[in-house]
Design a protein around this motif. Structure first.
Motif, mmCIF file in Angstrom:
data_model
loop_
_atom_site.group_PDB
_atom_site.id
_atom_site.type_symbol
_atom_site.label_atom_id
_atom_site.label_comp_id
_atom_site.label_asym_id
_atom_site.label_seq_id
_atom_site.Cartn_x
_atom_site.Cartn_y
_atom_site.Cartn_z
ATOM 1 N N GLU A 35 -2.007 12.542 30.027
ATOM 2 C CA GLU A 35 -2.532 11.340 29.384
ATOM 3 C C GLU A 35 -1.452 10.584 28.615
ATOM 4 O O GLU A 35 -1.634 9.421 28.259
ATOM 5 N N GLU A 36 -0.321 11.266 28.339
ATOM 6 C CA GLU A 36 0.770 10.647 27.576
ATOM 7 C C GLU A 36 1.795 9.942 28.472
ATOM 8 O O GLU A 36 2.738 9.344 27.974
ATOM 9 N N ILE A 37 1.620 10.017 29.789
ATOM 10 C CA ILE A 37 2.591 9.415 30.708
ATOM 11 C C ILE A 37 2.559 7.895 30.599
ATOM 12 O O ILE A 37 1.494 7.276 30.674
ATOM 13 N N ASP A 38 3.721 7.310 30.394
ATOM 14 C CA ASP A 38 3.842 5.850 30.315
ATOM 15 C C ASP A 38 3.659 5.271 31.714
ATOM 16 O O ASP A 38 4.407 5.601 32.633
ATOM 17 N N PRO A 39 2.664 4.392 31.923
ATOM 18 C CA PRO A 39 2.414 3.849 33.264
ATOM 19 C C PRO A 39 3.557 2.998 33.801
ATOM 20 O O PRO A 39 3.676 2.814 35.011
ATOM 21 N N GLU A 40 4.408 2.506 32.914
ATOM 22 C CA GLU A 40 5.498 1.635 33.367
ATOM 23 C C GLU A 40 6.667 2.410 33.963
ATOM 24 O O GLU A 40 7.287 1.965 34.931
ATOM 25 N N ASP A 41 7.001 3.559 33.379
ATOM 26 C CA ASP A 41 8.159 4.296 33.908
ATOM 27 C C ASP A 41 7.827 5.719 34.346
ATOM 28 O O ASP A 41 8.701 6.450 34.807
ATOM 29 N N GLY A 42 6.564 6.138 34.213
ATOM 30 C CA GLY A 42 6.166 7.464 34.667
ATOM 31 C C GLY A 42 6.706 8.606 33.825
ATOM 32 O O GLY A 42 6.701 9.761 34.247
ATOM 33 N N ARG A 43 7.172 8.274 32.616
ATOM 34 C CA ARG A 43 7.737 9.293 31.738
ATOM 35 C C ARG A 43 6.861 9.527 30.508
ATOM 36 O O ARG A 43 6.024 8.697 30.171
ATOM 37 N N ILE A 44 7.116 10.647 29.858
ATOM 38 C CA ILE A 44 6.481 10.930 28.572
ATOM 39 C C ILE A 44 7.517 10.669 27.483
ATOM 40 O O ILE A 44 8.643 11.150 27.559
ATOM 41 N N HIS A 45 7.130 9.899 26.470
ATOM 42 C CA HIS A 45 8.044 9.576 25.371
ATOM 43 C C HIS A 45 7.491 10.163 24.081
ATOM 44 O O HIS A 45 6.320 10.004 23.761
ATOM 45 N N THR A 46 8.358 10.826 23.334
ATOM 46 C CA THR A 46 7.958 11.391 22.043
ATOM 47 C C THR A 46 8.539 10.551 20.917
ATOM 48 O O THR A 46 9.350 9.651 21.140
ATOM 49 N N ASN A 47 8.111 10.838 19.698
ATOM 50 C CA ASN A 47 8.648 10.184 18.500
ATOM 51 C C ASN A 47 9.334 11.232 17.643
ATOM 52 O O ASN A 47 8.771 12.308 17.390
ATOM 53 N N PHE A 48 10.549 10.936 17.191
ATOM 54 C CA PHE A 48 11.279 11.863 16.333
ATOM 55 C C PHE A 48 11.317 11.347 14.898
ATOM 56 O O PHE A 48 11.526 10.154 14.671
ATOM 57 N N SER A 49 11.100 12.268 13.959
ATOM 58 C CA SER A 49 11.200 11.933 12.539
ATOM 59 C C SER A 49 12.287 12.793 11.906
ATOM 60 O O SER A 49 12.382 13.993 12.183
ATOM 61 N N THR A 61 6.654 14.274 17.534
ATOM 62 C CA THR A 61 5.205 14.060 17.468
ATOM 63 C C THR A 61 4.753 13.057 18.527
ATOM 64 O O THR A 61 5.526 12.242 19.016
ATOM 65 N N ASP A 62 3.489 13.138 18.872
ATOM 66 C CA ASP A 62 2.791 12.165 19.747
ATOM 67 C C ASP A 62 3.469 11.909 21.078
ATOM 68 O O ASP A 62 3.799 10.766 21.375
ATOM 69 N N PRO A 63 3.626 12.919 21.925
ATOM 70 C CA PRO A 63 3.278 14.332 21.739
ATOM 71 C C PRO A 63 4.470 15.123 21.199
ATOM 72 O O PRO A 63 5.596 14.638 21.215
ATOM 73 N N ASN A 64 4.171 16.350 20.759
ATOM 74 C CA ASN A 64 5.223 17.242 20.288
ATOM 75 C C ASN A 64 5.862 17.931 21.500
ATOM 76 O O ASN A 64 5.235 18.768 22.149
ATOM 77 N N LEU A 65 7.091 17.571 21.810
ATOM 78 C CA LEU A 65 7.783 18.168 22.950
ATOM 79 C C LEU A 65 8.697 19.312 22.528
ATOM 80 O O LEU A 65 9.462 19.832 23.341
ATOM 81 N N GLN A 66 8.613 19.710 21.257
ATOM 82 C CA GLN A 66 9.429 20.828 20.779
ATOM 83 C C GLN A 66 8.675 22.151 20.802
ATOM 84 O O GLN A 66 9.246 23.189 20.487
#
Length: 317
Positions: A35-49, A61-66
């Motif tokens: 559900e997190e796959i970006d429809p434009e590039d087919g990748r999953i992108h996370t956010n780092f803090s 986070t969003d999603p946690n890939l660690q």
């Protein structure tokens, strides 16, 4: 923890544990990640803090890939779902026992340094020297137990806590701790001195000079004070490791740019950096990343990096 303590009492306990693991893997990864796959590039992108984790580690986070599984036999194949683009490869560069190397450095413990200098497996050495395993035939279970001892004691785990983690008696856990500090006296000295200094100053610093306040150390509550003691020691070790890999990330990015390579750094997972690029560049990226990661900070024992490449994340490990 309660289930693990009664696992041998009835066959249903193991079934409940497996059901819980399968349910978590399904809900957290297999159902959620697509559900997190970006429809434009087919990748999953996370956010780092950079400020979410008090130790200074990057937080995903969003999603946690660690927290993608690696230790569980059931969960490990999920890493194989992360694939490189066609014609590309993933290169995984993982610091080898970086926190224990930092511990050996800051503690100045010659016994621990000698293990790394000899190239010996530090957990196997602990299994043989502290928990009494046969050095010629150390089992995965014994090594896993020794790993818990190495990390748990270094971060202030009590005999009660260690006994609970290893499902052993408190007396046996206490004997492990006594044996550990007898063998690694420098570690015991470092822990005591760090707590004493942090209590006096109200803070600790990493080897890079990054400060963290530890107000828990001045609490009248024993449990809160004990937490502060663990945080003080943990911050010096884990915080320094966090600083080191951030420097490594900067160095690797600069080296990729100056080397005119197409490959790029796409993910950081605590002590691991993951690169993606043309298959033909995998060898150059591995060599570059190992050099820059090892040179990120001078330790005694020196930093070391384990490297692997493959078409997917599991294959690269």
């Amino acid at each position: 923890r309660v289930l693990s303590q009664i696992r041998e009492e009835h066959e249903i306990v193991a079934k409940v544990e497996r059901w819980r693991e399968v349910t978590k893997l399904t809900n957290t990864y297999l159902d959620a990640l697509p559900e997190e796959i970006d429809p434009e590039d087919g990748r999953i992108h996370t956010n780092f803090s950079q400020v979410r984790a008090a130790t200074g580690r990057l937080s995903s986070t969003d999603p946690n890939l660690q927290n993608i599984p690696i230790r569980s036999d059931l969960g490990r194949p999920i890493r194989g779902c992360f694939v490189a683009e066609e014609g590309n490869a993933l290169t995984s560069c993982d610091y080898n026992q970086v926190e224990l190397r930092v511990l050996a450095h800051v503690a100045g413990d010659e016994a621990l340094r000698a293990i790394f200098a000899s190239g010996e497996d530090v957990h196997a050495a602990t299994a043989a020297g502290i928990i009494g395993a046969d050095p010629e035939a150390i089992s995965p279970a014994e090594r896993s137990k020794a790993k818990m001892v190495n990390y748990g004691i270094a971060y202030g785990l009590s005999a009660f806590g260690l006994a609970e983690r290893l499902s052993i008696s408190r007396e046996e856990a206490g004997a492990y701790i006594d044996s550990y500090f007898e063998r690694y006296a420098g570690v015991k000295r470092f822990i005591d001195e760090t707590i004493e200094r942090a209590t006096d100053e109200g803070r600790v610093t990493t080897l890079m000079g990054r400060r963290r306040l530890i107000p828990e150390l001045r609490s009248r509550n024993w449990q809160t004070r004990s937490l502060g003691e663990r945080l003080a020691v943990n911050t010096v070790i884990q915080g320094t490791a966090a600083d080191i890999i951030k420097i490594a990330m900067i160095r690797c990015r600069a080296a990729l740019d100056s080397g005119d390579l197409e490959s790029r750094l796409i993910l950081q997972i605590h002590d691991e950096l993951l690169f993606e690029g043309p298959e033909a560049e995998a060898g150059a990226v591995a060599e570059l990343a190992r050099r820059e990661m090892v040179d990120a900070f001078e330790l005694d024992p020196p930093l070391a990096v384990d490297v692997g490449s493959g078409p997917d994340w599991l294959g690269a490990k």
